[in-house]
Write an enzyme that holds these catalytic residues in place. Sequence first.
Site, PDB file in Angstrom:
ATOM      1  N   SER A 143      54.737  28.980  15.181  1.00 41.74           N
ATOM      2  CA  SER A 143      53.800  27.949  14.733  1.00 41.74           C
ATOM      3  C   SER A 143      53.810  27.951  13.213  1.00 41.74           C
ATOM      4  O   SER A 143      54.175  28.967  12.590  1.00 41.74           O
ATOM      5  CB  SER A 143      52.387  28.272  15.236  1.00 41.74           C
ATOM      6  OG  SER A 143      51.405  27.494  14.576  1.00 41.74           O
ATOM      7  N   TYR A 156      44.745  34.012  15.480  1.00 45.97           N
ATOM      8  CA  TYR A 156      45.948  33.290  15.905  1.00 45.97           C
ATOM      9  C   TYR A 156      47.035  33.390  14.840  1.00 45.97           C
ATOM     10  O   TYR A 156      48.215  33.607  15.155  1.00 45.97           O
ATOM     11  CB  TYR A 156      45.581  31.837  16.168  1.00 45.97           C
ATOM     12  CG  TYR A 156      46.720  30.972  16.642  1.00 45.97           C
ATOM     13  CD1 TYR A 156      47.395  31.253  17.826  1.00 45.97           C
ATOM     14  CD2 TYR A 156      47.100  29.847  15.922  1.00 45.97           C
ATOM     15  CE1 TYR A 156      48.435  30.447  18.270  1.00 45.97           C
ATOM     16  CE2 TYR A 156      48.134  29.024  16.359  1.00 45.97           C
ATOM     17  CZ  TYR A 156      48.802  29.328  17.540  1.00 45.97           C
ATOM     18  OH  TYR A 156      49.826  28.526  17.966  1.00 45.97           O
TER      19      TYR A 156
END
Length: 258
Positions: A143, A156
């Site tokens: 990501s 995250y």
Amino acid sequence: MSATPHAASSRTAVVTGASSGIGAATARRLAASGYRVVLTARRADRIEALAAELDDAGHQAEAYALDVTDRAAVDEFAGRFSTLDVLVNNAGGALGADPVASGDPDDWRAMYETNVLGTLHVTQALLPALTASGDGTVVVLSSTAGHATYEGGAGYVAAKHGQHVLAETLRLEIVGDPVRVIEIAPGMVRTDEFALTRFRGDEEKAAKVYAGVAEPLTADDVADTIVWSVTRPSHVNVDLLVVRPRAQASNTKVHREP
């Protein structure tokens, strides 16, 4: 060692987290490109339905229920393969958006176990088969969170940084082996489940993530980049591909229509 490319129709790809979103879209695109796809996820009913869909369309697909955080189960799964051509490490996800001061350690642990250790388990277990193919490819779906931080995302972000470092280090360690290591790092992607899962089913919070953004990326946009990278000639390694919607300049700079 030089690698001899094979026709896609004779190649097998494993996709983790294939029950929805980017994983399902990637499986569909790989199957359409001629790969035999092995779909893994915890939700057996979802991947079985997708495998049936692909079979009905004339493709080759197999479903295998698997929790990537269960190392014994991963090792048992890997024992099915003497050779393997492509591994797409897609399983992962986000939980919560709390600041560091009040973040839930259980959420952090779950994200690390799924995103980082899950990728580690599957990659370690299948690397011998990927090497034995003479032309293997490992894809790590990270990501943009793995490359820059943002408020409320530390858990995250930490997990995705770990996944990025795993891919980068593996590439260094196996250079010279007939296996490519590709990292795909998407920005804002609107799927049916990512934000809903992150906010534990709170539809209002999930909707705010994409509010005013005319065209976030779709799962199929990301799947397209994955399959493009995988299908480059064997000597071409796409080390890192960052893909965002045009409306997103960074993790914290997004153009939103009023």
